[in-house]
Design a protein around this motif. Structure first.
Motif, PDB file in Angstrom:
ATOM      1  N   ASP A 130      47.716  45.858  56.650  1.00  0.00           N
ATOM      2  CA  ASP A 130      49.007  45.561  57.279  1.00  0.00           C
ATOM      3  C   ASP A 130      49.330  44.065  57.184  1.00  0.00           C
ATOM      4  OD1 ASP A 130      49.251  48.256  57.912  1.00  0.00           O
ATOM      5  OD2 ASP A 130      48.802  47.969  60.043  1.00  0.00           O
ATOM      6  N   TYR A 131      48.311  43.234  57.357  1.00  0.00           N
ATOM      7  CA  TYR A 131      48.514  41.790  57.236  1.00  0.00           C
ATOM      8  C   TYR A 131      48.950  41.449  55.808  1.00  0.00           C
ATOM      9  CZ  TYR A 131      47.645  36.793  57.142  1.00  0.00           C
ATOM     10  OH  TYR A 131      47.782  35.441  56.978  1.00  0.00           O
ATOM     11  N   LEU A 132      48.262  42.020  54.832  1.00  0.00           N
ATOM     12  CA  LEU A 132      48.646  41.783  53.439  1.00  0.00           C
ATOM     13  C   LEU A 132      50.066  42.282  53.176  1.00  0.00           C
ATOM     14  CD1 LEU A 132      45.341  42.701  51.570  1.00  0.00           C
ATOM     15  CD2 LEU A 132      46.230  40.408  52.072  1.00  0.00           C
ATOM     16  N   ALA A 133      50.432  43.413  53.768  1.00  0.00           N
ATOM     17  CA  ALA A 133      51.790  43.939  53.606  1.00  0.00           C
ATOM     18  C   ALA A 133      52.816  42.946  54.141  1.00  0.00           C
ATOM     19  CB  ALA A 133      51.918  45.289  54.317  1.00  0.00           C
ATOM     20  N   THR A 146      51.281  45.525  47.756  1.00  0.00           N
ATOM     21  CA  THR A 146      50.316  45.483  48.860  1.00  0.00           C
ATOM     22  C   THR A 146      49.027  46.192  48.500  1.00  0.00           C
ATOM     23  OG1 THR A 146      52.037  45.355  50.544  1.00  0.00           O
ATOM     24  CG2 THR A 146      49.884  46.143  51.262  1.00  0.00           C
ATOM     25  N   GLY A 147      49.122  47.412  48.019  1.00  0.00           N
ATOM     26  CA  GLY A 147      47.924  48.178  47.669  1.00  0.00           C
ATOM     27  C   GLY A 147      47.114  47.506  46.578  1.00  0.00           C
ATOM     28  N   GLN A 148      47.793  46.905  45.632  1.00  0.00           N
ATOM     29  CA  GLN A 148      47.099  46.240  44.533  1.00  0.00           C
ATOM     30  C   GLN A 148      46.345  45.003  45.021  1.00  0.00           C
ATOM     31  OE1 GLN A 148      50.662  45.837  42.224  1.00  0.00           O
ATOM     32  NE2 GLN A 148      50.309  47.749  41.112  1.00  0.00           N
ATOM     33  N   VAL A 149      46.997  44.212  45.858  1.00  0.00           N
ATOM     34  CA  VAL A 149      46.353  43.013  46.404  1.00  0.00           C
ATOM     35  C   VAL A 149      45.193  43.411  47.325  1.00  0.00           C
ATOM     36  CG1 VAL A 149      46.698  40.986  47.887  1.00  0.00           C
ATOM     37  CG2 VAL A 149      48.407  41.573  46.160  1.00  0.00           C
ATOM     38  N   TYR A 150      45.429  44.453  48.122  1.00  0.00           N
ATOM     39  CA  TYR A 150      44.383  44.956  49.020  1.00  0.00           C
ATOM     40  C   TYR A 150      43.138  45.375  48.235  1.00  0.00           C
ATOM     41  CZ  TYR A 150      42.131  48.076  52.424  1.00  0.00           C
ATOM     42  OH  TYR A 150      41.228  48.690  53.252  1.00  0.00           O
ATOM     43  N   LEU A 151      43.330  46.123  47.158  1.00  0.00           N
ATOM     44  CA  LEU A 151      42.180  46.555  46.365  1.00  0.00           C
ATOM     45  C   LEU A 151      41.474  45.384  45.688  1.00  0.00           C
ATOM     46  CD1 LEU A 151      43.472  49.906  44.853  1.00  0.00           C
ATOM     47  CD2 LEU A 151      41.781  49.587  46.661  1.00  0.00           C
ATOM     48  N   LEU A 152      42.223  44.388  45.275  1.00  0.00           N
ATOM     49  CA  LEU A 152      41.589  43.194  44.705  1.00  0.00           C
ATOM     50  C   LEU A 152      40.702  42.501  45.751  1.00  0.00           C
ATOM     51  CD1 LEU A 152      44.536  41.690  42.625  1.00  0.00           C
ATOM     52  CD2 LEU A 152      42.374  42.614  41.717  1.00  0.00           C
ATOM     53  N   ALA A 153      41.234  42.361  46.960  1.00  0.00           N
ATOM     54  CA  ALA A 153      40.473  41.700  48.025  1.00  0.00           C
ATOM     55  C   ALA A 153      39.248  42.520  48.416  1.00  0.00           C
ATOM     56  CB  ALA A 153      41.369  41.457  49.242  1.00  0.00           C
ATOM     57  N   GLU A 154      39.428  43.817  48.600  1.00  0.00           N
ATOM     58  CA  GLU A 154      38.308  44.677  48.986  1.00  0.00           C
ATOM     59  C   GLU A 154      37.247  44.718  47.887  1.00  0.00           C
ATOM     60  OE1 GLU A 154      37.537  46.219  51.876  1.00  0.00           O
ATOM     61  OE2 GLU A 154      39.302  45.349  52.811  1.00  0.00           O
ATOM     62  N   GLY A 155      37.681  44.796  46.653  1.00  0.00           N
ATOM     63  CA  GLY A 155      36.735  44.786  45.538  1.00  0.00           C
ATOM     64  C   GLY A 155      35.957  43.481  45.475  1.00  0.00           C
ATOM     65  N   ALA A 156      36.634  42.385  45.753  1.00  0.00           N
ATOM     66  CA  ALA A 156      35.953  41.088  45.772  1.00  0.00           C
ATOM     67  C   ALA A 156      34.908  41.056  46.882  1.00  0.00           C
ATOM     68  CB  ALA A 156      36.968  39.959  45.955  1.00  0.00           C
ATOM     69  N   MET A 157      35.257  41.626  48.051  1.00  0.00           N
ATOM     70  CA  MET A 157      34.294  41.641  49.168  1.00  0.00           C
ATOM     71  C   MET A 157      33.046  42.434  48.816  1.00  0.00           C
ATOM     72  SD  MET A 157      36.528  42.160  52.606  1.00  0.00           S
ATOM     73  CE  MET A 157      38.271  41.877  52.426  1.00  0.00           C
ATOM     74  N   VAL A 158      33.234  43.600  48.254  1.00  0.00           N
ATOM     75  CA  VAL A 158      32.088  44.437  47.896  1.00  0.00           C
ATOM     76  C   VAL A 158      31.237  43.739  46.836  1.00  0.00           C
ATOM     77  CG1 VAL A 158      31.386  46.614  46.821  1.00  0.00           C
ATOM     78  CG2 VAL A 158      33.199  46.602  48.542  1.00  0.00           C
ATOM     79  N   THR A 159      31.886  43.231  45.818  1.00  0.00           N
ATOM     80  CA  THR A 159      31.158  42.585  44.731  1.00  0.00           C
ATOM     81  C   THR A 159      30.416  41.343  45.220  1.00  0.00           C
ATOM     82  OG1 THR A 159      32.785  43.431  43.171  1.00  0.00           O
ATOM     83  CG2 THR A 159      31.361  41.654  42.391  1.00  0.00           C
ATOM     84  N   ALA A 160      31.061  40.530  46.031  1.00  0.00           N
ATOM     85  CA  ALA A 160      30.407  39.331  46.562  1.00  0.00           C
ATOM     86  C   ALA A 160      29.232  39.697  47.458  1.00  0.00           C
ATOM     87  CB  ALA A 160      31.409  38.466  47.324  1.00  0.00           C
ATOM     88  N   GLY A 161      29.379  40.768  48.223  1.00  0.00           N
ATOM     89  CA  GLY A 161      28.282  41.203  49.078  1.00  0.00           C
ATOM     90  C   GLY A 161      27.064  41.607  48.275  1.00  0.00           C
ATOM     91  N   ILE A 162      27.286  42.166  47.107  1.00  0.00           N
ATOM     92  CA  ILE A 162      26.183  42.613  46.253  1.00  0.00           C
ATOM     93  C   ILE A 162      25.616  41.459  45.435  1.00  0.00           C
ATOM     94  CG2 ILE A 162      25.610  44.076  44.269  1.00  0.00           C
ATOM     95  CD1 ILE A 162      27.705  46.090  45.444  1.00  0.00           C
TER      96      ILE A 162
END
Length: 183
Positions: A130-133, A146-162
């Motif tokens: 919602d914040y990204l929206a 929004t969905g595209q930016v959200y997936l980029l951010a979430e993907g970055a979080m998962v990848t950085a965590g690993i």
């Protein structure tokens, strides 16, 4: 020690231990030892470990989203605010104690067995989206971005965590920059 102080001490200890070691590997006795709050008092405050996990995620959510918003609001350009999300993620990924997204980690450990934890994770992710929206709308961009930016951010979080590095945020920011340039 009053209840508010005991609660904060317990939550401070829980956050450090849950985030650092994982929820399932930390027992209430570990929280007691790290917080200085007696086991009896700990169970008065949080009758079940699940309630402590829920409170930890709620408190972390407020701080996490507040820190993100404070960083993003310093950027005057509406499209620049979207990119500033990735700058903030890069700073977060570079913190010495970074161990991935607390909500993704919690969901991975308990989401299938704890509806309360799953609800906290969903609420956090919904609030982030919602914040990204709001940033996308503020930049006058189509809602689909929004969905595209959200997936980029979430993907970055998962990848950085690993991977344990900051590079995923920089790569996601560049992908977002390319996405915004095509609009």
């Amino acid at each position: 020690m009053d209840s508010a102080t005991a609660r904060e001490q317990a939550l401070d200890a829980a956050e450090k231990l849950f985030y650092g070691r994982g929820i399932q590997s930390v027992g209430m006795d570990d929280i007691r030892g790290a917080s200085g709050v007696s086991l009896k008092r700990l169970y008065q405050l949080f009758p079940a470990k699940e309630q402590l996990v829920e409170a930890y995620l709620e408190r972390r959510d407020v701080r996490w989203r507040g820190g993100l918003a404070a960083h993003v609001e310093r950027e005057p350009d509406p499209e620049g605010r979207i990119l500033a999300v990735f700058d903030w993620l890069e700073q977060w990924f570079g913190e010495a104690d970074f161990r991935g997204c607390a909500w993704i980690n919690s969901y991975g450990e308990l989401g299938a067995r704890s509806e309360r934890v799953a609800d906290q994770v969903r609420a956090h992710k919904r609030a982030f989206r919602d914040y990204l929206a709001s940033l996308v709308a503020g930049a006058g961009l189509p809602e689909a971005v929004t969905g595209q930016v959200y997936l980029l951010a979430e993907g970055a979080m998962v990848t950085a965590g690993i991977t344990g590095g900051t590079r995923p945020a920089a790569e996601a920011r560049e992908a977002a920059r390319s996405l915004l340039a095509t609009r």
